[in-house]
Design an enzyme around this catalytic site. Sequence first.
Site, PDB file in Angstrom:
ATOM      1  N   ASP A  73       2.712  44.136 -58.935  1.00 18.30           N
ATOM      2  CA  ASP A  73       3.819  43.327 -58.423  1.00 18.30           C
ATOM      3  C   ASP A  73       3.710  41.919 -58.995  1.00 18.30           C
ATOM      4  OD1 ASP A  73       4.561  45.429 -56.832  1.00 18.30           O
ATOM      5  OD2 ASP A  73       4.146  44.446 -54.922  1.00 18.30           O
TER       6      ASP A  73
ATOM      7  N   LYS B 259      12.658  45.991 -57.508  1.00 17.41           N
ATOM      8  CA  LYS B 259      12.938  46.633 -56.218  1.00 17.41           C
ATOM      9  C   LYS B 259      14.354  46.402 -55.733  1.00 17.41           C
ATOM     10  CE  LYS B 259       8.289  46.207 -54.309  1.00 17.41           C
ATOM     11  NZ  LYS B 259       7.857  47.591 -54.320  1.00 17.41           N
TER      12      LYS B 259
ATOM     13  N   GLY C 253       1.122  44.817 -48.141  1.00 13.90           N
ATOM     14  CA  GLY C 253       0.935  43.427 -47.713  1.00 13.90           C
ATOM     15  C   GLY C 253      -0.144  43.237 -46.676  1.00 13.90           C
TER      16      GLY C 253
ATOM     17  N   ARG D 238      -3.970  61.496 -48.514  1.00 11.57           N
ATOM     18  CA  ARG D 238      -4.604  62.709 -47.976  1.00 11.57           C
ATOM     19  C   ARG D 238      -3.545  63.653 -47.397  1.00 11.57           C
ATOM     20  NH1 ARG D 238      -9.976  63.352 -47.882  1.00 11.57           N
ATOM     21  NH2 ARG D 238     -11.345  61.548 -47.862  1.00 11.57           N
TER      22      ARG D 238
ATOM     23  N   GLY E 108      -1.708  48.184 -49.826  1.00 11.04           N
ATOM     24  CA  GLY E 108      -2.998  47.812 -49.249  1.00 11.04           C
ATOM     25  C   GLY E 108      -4.170  47.917 -50.198  1.00 11.04           C
TER      26      GLY E 108
ATOM     27  N   GLY F  48      -0.018  44.910 -55.340  1.00 10.85           N
ATOM     28  CA  GLY F  48       0.824  43.720 -55.191  1.00 10.85           C
ATOM     29  C   GLY F  48      -0.001  42.553 -54.700  1.00 10.85           C
ATOM     30  N   SER F  49      -0.014  42.380 -53.380  1.00 11.04           N
ATOM     31  CA  SER F  49      -0.653  41.223 -52.755  1.00 11.04           C
ATOM     32  C   SER F  49      -2.121  41.101 -53.133  1.00 11.04           C
ATOM     33  CB  SER F  49      -0.536  41.354 -51.239  1.00 11.04           C
ATOM     34  OG  SER F  49       0.715  41.899 -50.888  1.00 11.04           O
TER      35      SER F  49
HETATM   36  O1  LIG Z   1       6.162  49.105 -53.148  1.00 16.32           O
HETATM   37  C1  LIG Z   1       5.288  48.567 -53.717  1.00 16.32           C
HETATM   38  C2  LIG Z   1       4.942  48.941 -55.093  1.00 16.32           C
HETATM   39  O2  LIG Z   1       5.284  47.912 -55.951  1.00 16.32           O
HETATM   40  C3  LIG Z   1       4.574  47.505 -53.049  1.00 16.32           C
HETATM   41  O3  LIG Z   1       4.975  46.273 -53.491  1.00 16.32           O
HETATM   42  C4  LIG Z   1       3.143  47.811 -53.108  1.00 16.32           C
HETATM   43  O4  LIG Z   1       2.921  48.808 -52.175  1.00 16.32           O
HETATM   44  C5  LIG Z   1       2.335  46.629 -52.965  1.00 16.32           C
HETATM   45  O5  LIG Z   1       1.701  46.561 -51.751  1.00 16.32           O
HETATM   46  P1  LIG Z   1       0.484  45.593 -51.621  1.00 16.32           P
HETATM   47  O6  LIG Z   1       1.049  44.214 -51.636  1.00 16.32           O
HETATM   48  O7  LIG Z   1      -0.141  45.955 -50.312  1.00 16.32           O
HETATM   49  O8  LIG Z   1      -0.395  45.899 -52.787  1.00 16.32           O
END
Ligand SMILES: O=C(CO)[C@H](O)[C@H](O)COP(=O)(O)O
Length: 293
Positions: A23, A80, A152, A164, A213, A234-235
Amino acid sequence: MKKGSETAKKGMDQMQKGGVIMDVTTPEQAKIAQEAGAVAVMALEKVPADIRAGGGVARMADPEVIKNIIDVVTIPVMAKARIGHFVEARILESLGVDYIDESEVLTPADDFYHIDKNKFTVPFVCGARNLGEALRRIGEGAKMMRTKGEAGTGNVVEAVKHMRTVMDDIRKVKNMPDDELMTEAKNLGAPYELLKEVKQLGRLPVVNFAAGGVATPADAALMMQLGSDGVFVGSGIFKSGDPEKRAKAIVEATLNYDNYDTLAKVSAGLGEAMVGINVSNLEGNDRLQERGW
Ligand SMILES: O=C(CO)[C@H](O)[C@H](O)COP(=O)(O)O
């Protein structure tokens, strides 16, 4: 290969297999992701942790930012759209993105209907928590899946649960006598023909990445060992102390997911990881995974 053909749409996700999709919210972050070895970037306005913190309605990113991201990288650019928001999706298609994520991370535009993705030239990725949900999205035209996890949070527990669940559901179908398939399709709420395909293939008919996550190299390797074809992060990268280093480490870990010496090496000295959230404290609207059906 004709743009938008079934082969072209499915081919792109195959090229990304074994890779990390990151992301990004700015061209600078996109360059960091590319440099680190990401197989694609996902353009969005805020990473999921910031969407949670900010509240309000989360929408498609500014087209100008998306265009700037497309301009600075050579790897595929995904973006997105809100669940059910086929106009946001058409805008993203006209911008020339390589993939659209109809994502529960944004605020849904429609509580009942997802986008009819078969009508689009550009391929889509969607989230799912189990086999039935995955096959409903594939029935609508998704060419790539990702397990939802709880985006997130920096907490991999829901990503593990969903991977799983999908893998268990597939194993069950694979070993099921043919005459039980129609009842299983009814129980899962899944298209019968797609369920038959899953039984024959012993896997989903499209690639399935893990998401939501993943925050450390070990998390990424864990998801790969559970059967994921690649990971979305992402985060976990851009809310950490050293995004460049962590991004590279997660790419290495995803490629070498069963080599514990490499995993030990790339996990060392990464600086501060993102601060996580205890998922069991999340309720209602804060559980992004419950968006969509
Ligand atoms: O839908 C997505 C894939 O791009 C989310 O942005 C992804 O799940 C990122 O989540 P996180 O910030 O927990 O890594």
